[in-house]
Motif scaffolding. Structure first.
Motif, PDB file in Angstrom:
ATOM      1  N   HIS A 123       0.893  -1.216  -0.056  1.00 13.76           N
ATOM      2  CA  HIS A 123       0.033  -0.023   0.172  1.00 13.76           C
ATOM      3  C   HIS A 123       0.953   1.346  -0.030  1.00 13.76           C
ATOM      4  N   ILE A 124       0.798   2.110  -0.933  1.00 20.06           N
ATOM      5  CA  ILE A 124       1.388   3.199  -1.261  1.00 20.06           C
ATOM      6  C   ILE A 124       0.853   4.550  -0.804  1.00 20.06           C
ATOM      7  N   ARG A 125       1.158   5.322   0.124  1.00 14.22           N
ATOM      8  CA  ARG A 125       0.702   6.742   0.227  1.00 14.22           C
ATOM      9  C   ARG A 125       1.542   7.793  -0.154  1.00 14.22           C
ATOM     10  N   TYR A 126       0.941   8.748  -1.018  1.00 22.76           N
ATOM     11  CA  TYR A 126       1.901  10.018  -1.177  1.00 22.76           C
ATOM     12  C   TYR A 126       1.519  11.033  -0.445  1.00 22.76           C
ATOM     13  N   PHE A 127       2.573  11.670   0.117  1.00 23.97           N
ATOM     14  CA  PHE A 127       2.555  12.769   1.008  1.00 23.97           C
ATOM     15  C   PHE A 127       2.963  14.267   0.213  1.00 23.97           C
ATOM     16  N   SER A 128       4.003  14.070  -0.815  1.00 23.99           N
ATOM     17  CA  SER A 128       4.427  15.179  -1.490  1.00 23.99           C
ATOM     18  C   SER A 128       5.336  14.588  -2.548  1.00 23.99           C
ATOM     19  N   GLU A 129       5.309  15.106  -3.869  1.00 21.07           N
ATOM     20  CA  GLU A 129       5.852  14.770  -4.642  1.00 21.07           C
ATOM     21  C   GLU A 129       7.467  15.055  -4.719  1.00 21.07           C
ATOM     22  N   MET A 130       8.193  14.004  -5.228  1.00 18.92           N
ATOM     23  CA  MET A 130       9.610  14.099  -5.620  1.00 18.92           C
ATOM     24  C   MET A 130       9.880  14.084  -7.008  1.00 18.92           C
ATOM     25  N   HIS A 131      11.206  14.633  -7.195  1.00 20.93           N
ATOM     26  CA  HIS A 131      11.595  14.448  -8.666  1.00 20.93           C
ATOM     27  C   HIS A 131      13.022  13.489  -8.733  1.00 20.93           C
ATOM     28  N   LEU A 132      12.862  12.790 -10.006  1.00 21.97           N
ATOM     29  CA  LEU A 132      13.997  12.028 -10.172  1.00 21.97           C
ATOM     30  C   LEU A 132      15.291  12.742 -10.225  1.00 21.97           C
ATOM     31  N   GLY A 133      16.282  12.014  -9.608  1.00 25.67           N
ATOM     32  CA  GLY A 133      17.448  12.734  -9.142  1.00 25.67           C
ATOM     33  C   GLY A 133      17.782  13.402  -7.854  1.00 25.67           C
ATOM     34  N   GLY A 134      16.461  13.715  -7.299  1.00 30.53           N
ATOM     35  CA  GLY A 134      16.356  14.335  -5.792  1.00 30.53           C
ATOM     36  C   GLY A 134      17.032  13.489  -4.945  1.00 30.53           C
ATOM     37  N   LYS A 135      17.470  13.965  -3.774  1.00 33.08           N
ATOM     38  CA  LYS A 135      17.895  13.198  -2.588  1.00 33.08           C
ATOM     39  C   LYS A 135      17.021  12.811  -1.854  1.00 33.08           C
ATOM     40  N   TYR A 136      16.969  11.482  -1.417  1.00 35.20           N
ATOM     41  CA  TYR A 136      15.956  10.945  -0.348  1.00 35.20           C
ATOM     42  C   TYR A 136      16.620   9.906   0.413  1.00 35.20           C
ATOM     43  N   SER A 137      15.946   9.541   1.420  1.00 36.32           N
ATOM     44  CA  SER A 137      16.486   8.273   1.999  1.00 36.32           C
ATOM     45  C   SER A 137      15.220   7.377   2.604  1.00 36.32           C
ATOM     46  N   THR A 138      15.509   6.145   2.821  1.00 37.18           N
ATOM     47  CA  THR A 138      14.317   5.461   3.191  1.00 37.18           C
ATOM     48  C   THR A 138      14.699   4.675   4.578  1.00 37.18           C
ATOM     49  N   HIS A 139      13.473   4.773   5.337  1.00 35.92           N
ATOM     50  CA  HIS A 139      13.698   4.276   6.709  1.00 35.92           C
ATOM     51  C   HIS A 139      12.558   3.189   6.945  1.00 35.92           C
ATOM     52  N   THR A 140      12.764   2.057   7.499  1.00 39.27           N
ATOM     53  CA  THR A 140      11.711   0.973   7.483  1.00 39.27           C
ATOM     54  C   THR A 140      11.680   0.674   8.973  1.00 39.27           C
ATOM     55  N   VAL A 141      10.468   0.369   9.362  1.00 43.70           N
ATOM     56  CA  VAL A 141      10.206  -0.132  10.723  1.00 43.70           C
ATOM     57  C   VAL A 141       9.405  -1.403  10.613  1.00 43.70           C
ATOM     58  N   VAL A 142       9.167  -2.328  11.516  1.00 47.06           N
ATOM     59  CA  VAL A 142       8.391  -3.504  11.601  1.00 47.06           C
ATOM     60  C   VAL A 142       7.284  -3.149  12.701  1.00 47.06           C
TER      61      VAL A 142
ATOM     62  N   LYS B 135       3.678 -16.262  10.892  1.00 47.06           N
ATOM     63  CA  LYS B 135       3.919 -16.401   9.210  1.00 47.06           C
ATOM     64  C   LYS B 135       4.143 -15.051   8.526  1.00 47.06           C
ATOM     65  N   ALA B 136       3.633 -14.037   8.986  1.00 48.44           N
ATOM     66  CA  ALA B 136       3.866 -12.896   8.462  1.00 48.44           C
ATOM     67  C   ALA B 136       4.186 -11.636   9.225  1.00 48.44           C
ATOM     68  N   GLY B 137       4.524 -10.783   8.351  1.00 53.60           N
ATOM     69  CA  GLY B 137       5.214  -9.610   8.971  1.00 53.60           C
ATOM     70  C   GLY B 137       4.537  -8.245   8.153  1.00 53.60           C
ATOM     71  N   HIS B 138       4.434  -7.266   9.213  1.00 57.60           N
ATOM     72  CA  HIS B 138       3.733  -5.956   8.449  1.00 57.60           C
ATOM     73  C   HIS B 138       4.932  -4.824   8.648  1.00 57.60           C
ATOM     74  N   VAL B 139       5.577  -4.231   7.534  1.00 58.22           N
ATOM     75  CA  VAL B 139       6.688  -3.273   7.574  1.00 58.22           C
ATOM     76  C   VAL B 139       6.045  -2.026   6.947  1.00 58.22           C
ATOM     77  N   LEU B 140       6.799  -0.884   7.413  1.00 52.22           N
ATOM     78  CA  LEU B 140       6.187   0.137   6.965  1.00 52.22           C
ATOM     79  C   LEU B 140       7.691   1.020   6.591  1.00 52.22           C
ATOM     80  N   SER B 141       7.668   1.262   5.240  1.00 47.08           N
ATOM     81  CA  SER B 141       8.854   2.409   4.930  1.00 47.08           C
ATOM     82  C   SER B 141       8.376   3.815   4.658  1.00 47.08           C
TER      83      SER B 141
END
Length: 136
Positions: free
Chosen positions: A41-60, A66-72
């Motif tokens: 499930h993807i939720r957009y909050f603001s637009e980014m542009h290709l080549g822009g700087k970003y980081s990804t942080h993920t939590v469980v 048998k299953a795990g739910h993660v949020l990036s």
């Protein structure tokens, strides 16, 4: 950026978590276990542009046997804001049967450690409410 870039960034965050807890190439080869992605499930909050700087942080968020739910979180480092979240439900599988299989105790314990760390956050996770771990 189009959806593919956001999904790739979120999925890479989930992959980092999996590798950190021991779900890696050796796990698949030696134990004949792995994970499949059951839902995104993807939720957009603001637009980014290709080549822009970003980081990804993920939590469980949670897990079952048998299953795990993660949020990036995909953070736009150029404009200093949350650009997107990617929620993923991962299902443990037997690589030979291609069917759901419980996480081994050591992997489940590492998932639990990450869930405990997530539970220590002092702010509410921006979960979609559209998905999670099924309890039956």
């Amino acid at each position: 950026m189009n959806i593919r870039h956001y999904l790739d960034a979120g999925a890479m965050g989930a992959d980092v978590i999996c590798r950190r807890i021991g779900i890696d190439d050796d796990y698949r080869a030696m134990r004949r276990l792995g994970v499949f992605t059951a839902e995104h499930h993807i939720r957009y909050f603001s637009e980014m542009h290709l080549g822009g700087k970003y980081s990804t942080h993920t939590v469980v968020v949670e897990r079952s046997a048998k299953a795990g739910h993660v949020l990036s979180f995909i953070l736009d480092r150029t404009d200093q804001r949350l650009a997107c979240t990617v929620e993923i439900v991962l299902v443990g599988v037997g690589m030979d049967t291609r069917r759901p299989a419980p996480f081994p105790d050591d992997i489940a314990a590492k998932f639990d450690e990450l869930i405990d760390a997530t539970n220590e956050l002092t702010w509410e996770l921006p979960l979609s409410g559209a998905m999670g771990i099924r309890r039956s």
